[in-house]
Design a protein around this motif. Structure first.
Motif, PDB file in Angstrom:
ATOM      1  N   ARG A 120      21.294  44.189 -52.813  1.00 18.79           N
ATOM      2  CA  ARG A 120      22.361  44.369 -53.616  1.00 18.79           C
ATOM      3  C   ARG A 120      22.470  46.227 -53.654  1.00 18.79           C
ATOM      4  O   ARG A 120      21.673  46.593 -53.982  1.00 18.79           O
ATOM      5  CB  ARG A 120      22.044  43.707 -54.884  1.00 18.79           C
ATOM      6  N   THR A 124      28.813  43.912 -57.198  1.00 20.01           N
ATOM      7  CA  THR A 124      29.538  43.225 -56.089  1.00 20.01           C
ATOM      8  C   THR A 124      29.331  43.815 -54.730  1.00 20.01           C
ATOM      9  O   THR A 124      29.655  43.040 -53.700  1.00 20.01           O
ATOM     10  CB  THR A 124      31.016  43.357 -56.429  1.00 20.01           C
ATOM     11  N   GLY A 125      28.444  44.864 -54.747  1.00 15.13           N
ATOM     12  CA  GLY A 125      28.407  45.284 -53.065  1.00 15.13           C
ATOM     13  C   GLY A 125      26.916  45.328 -52.497  1.00 15.13           C
ATOM     14  O   GLY A 125      25.913  44.720 -53.270  1.00 15.13           O
ATOM     15  N   TYR A 126      26.890  45.419 -51.284  1.00 14.01           N
ATOM     16  CA  TYR A 126      25.628  45.219 -50.429  1.00 14.01           C
ATOM     17  C   TYR A 126      25.505  46.467 -49.915  1.00 14.01           C
ATOM     18  O   TYR A 126      26.305  47.107 -49.117  1.00 14.01           O
ATOM     19  CB  TYR A 126      25.665  43.925 -49.728  1.00 14.01           C
ATOM     20  N   GLU A 127      24.085  46.783 -49.589  1.00 14.17           N
ATOM     21  CA  GLU A 127      23.687  47.790 -48.776  1.00 14.17           C
ATOM     22  C   GLU A 127      22.973  47.117 -47.349  1.00 14.17           C
ATOM     23  O   GLU A 127      21.952  46.248 -47.696  1.00 14.17           O
ATOM     24  CB  GLU A 127      22.711  48.644 -49.361  1.00 14.17           C
ATOM     25  N   ASP A 161      27.638  50.343 -46.310  1.00 19.90           N
ATOM     26  CA  ASP A 161      28.008  49.575 -47.672  1.00 19.90           C
ATOM     27  C   ASP A 161      29.028  48.621 -47.694  1.00 19.90           C
ATOM     28  O   ASP A 161      29.983  49.244 -47.126  1.00 19.90           O
ATOM     29  CB  ASP A 161      28.058  50.715 -48.668  1.00 19.90           C
ATOM     30  N   ASN A 163      31.542  45.800 -49.586  1.00 24.95           N
ATOM     31  CA  ASN A 163      32.066  45.407 -50.801  1.00 24.95           C
ATOM     32  C   ASN A 163      32.857  44.111 -50.673  1.00 24.95           C
ATOM     33  O   ASN A 163      32.827  43.531 -49.463  1.00 24.95           O
ATOM     34  CB  ASN A 163      32.537  46.252 -51.643  1.00 24.95           C
ATOM     35  N   GLN A 164      33.468  43.473 -51.758  1.00 25.62           N
ATOM     36  CA  GLN A 164      34.262  42.351 -51.675  1.00 25.62           C
ATOM     37  C   GLN A 164      35.280  42.552 -50.607  1.00 25.62           C
ATOM     38  O   GLN A 164      35.930  41.670 -50.204  1.00 25.62           O
ATOM     39  CB  GLN A 164      34.796  41.797 -52.882  1.00 25.62           C
ATOM     40  N   SER A 169      36.868  47.354 -45.404  1.00 24.74           N
ATOM     41  CA  SER A 169      36.491  48.309 -46.340  1.00 24.74           C
ATOM     42  C   SER A 169      35.020  48.996 -46.324  1.00 24.74           C
ATOM     43  O   SER A 169      34.514  49.710 -47.132  1.00 24.74           O
ATOM     44  CB  SER A 169      36.849  47.845 -47.677  1.00 24.74           C
TER      45      SER A 169
END
Length: 283
Positions: A120, A124-127, A161, A163-164, A169
């Motif tokens: 996380r 709302t994002g993930y690495e 990185d 995100n939603q 993106s």
């Protein structure tokens, strides 16, 4: 210590032991029966991808193994994106200490192996960090959009990185290193082999930044840098790249017909490649 005190202490230890054993069983069953397929499908959907697999098995100490995994593009015209005979998912226990739970994904992929770590990053994002070793390019799907095919071995690593907004993106960087990479166009009338091929790239929303692309082979030396502006369709993507070619004597003899089609002979002056990705102008 009195007998009653020792008995109470023994009772507390047994209670703790039963609680730990119950917790371990709970974790084991949670991991074993967790709906990985549904969760992965939900995460892949915003990227226009679909997941299918045939079998899920519990993996010691805590994890799961999926068999015959396929990641398909939602649009049939885009074909298959990834296929793995075996894919494993395991929690990274050390990540719990930092407050950023992470998942390790391992895959047997195209004759090689890939490892991906997902953690996380914000609400709302993930690495996503990945490393792929010794992938067989000949087992990748034919590059039908450009009428080309590949062979050779490729290793790569990178960091993204997400995100939603999904893949469109994404931001990050990656690099690759290839050995004996052969590129064949059409029916093989034009083919080029690079004994060494390496590249370093940065990804921004809608842009692929070519920081370095370097290749050396028996026919040709190649150095390039620039940018590709990405579109939902490969045909709509555009390129703005500076390219330096250094053909060998053998390359001039074999590729002479194609080299004479260039706007000027290969030398100190670079080529400017601009316009639609599949049909750019060269100056």
């Amino acid at each position: 210590m009195s007998y009653s005190g020792a008995r109470r202490r023994s009772g507390r230890l047994m209670t703790i032991a039963y609680a730990l054993w119950g917790l371990l069983l709970f974790l084991a069953f949670t991991v074993a029966y967790f709906p990985y397929g549904e969760v992965l499908a939900t995460k892949l959907a915003p990227m226009g991808l679909q997941l299918s697999y045939q079998q899920a098995r519990f993996r010691l100490p805590l994890g799961v193994s999926l068999r015959n995994v396929k990641v398909l593009a939602a649009s049939p015209a885009r074909g298959q994106a990834l296929e793995s005979q075996k894919l494993t998912l395991e929690p990274v226990f050390t990540s719990l200490l930092t407050g950023r739970p992470a998942l390790a994904v391992g895959a047997e992929l195209y004759g090689g192996h890939a490892q991906v770590f997902v953690s996380r990053a914000g609400p709302t994002g993930y690495e996503v960090r990945f490393e792929a070793l010794a992938l067989d390019l000949a087992k990748l799907a034919r590059l039908a959009d450009v009428g080309a095919s590949l062979s050779g071995k490729l290793s790569a690593s990178g960091l993204f990185d997400l995100n939603q907004g999904g893949a469109a993106s994404a931001a990050g960087r990656f690099q690759f290193d290839g050995k004996n990479v052969a590129v064949r166009f059409g029916t093989g009338i034009l083919s080029i082999t690079f004994t060494e091929l390496a590249g370093a790239f940065a990804v921004k929303p809608g842009i692929l930044d070519v920081r370095r692309l370097h290749g050396r082979g028996p026919e040709l030396g190649l150095d390039a840098q620039g940018a590709v502006r990405l579109a939902p369709s490969l045909a709509l993507s555009t390129v703005n790249v500076t390219c330096q070619l250094a053909p060998t004597a053998a390359g001039r003899a074999r590729l002479g017909v194609f080299l004479r089609l260039l706007p000027h002979p290969p030398g100190a002056s670079p080529y400017l490649v601009r316009g639609p990705l599949l049909m750019p102008s060269i100056s």
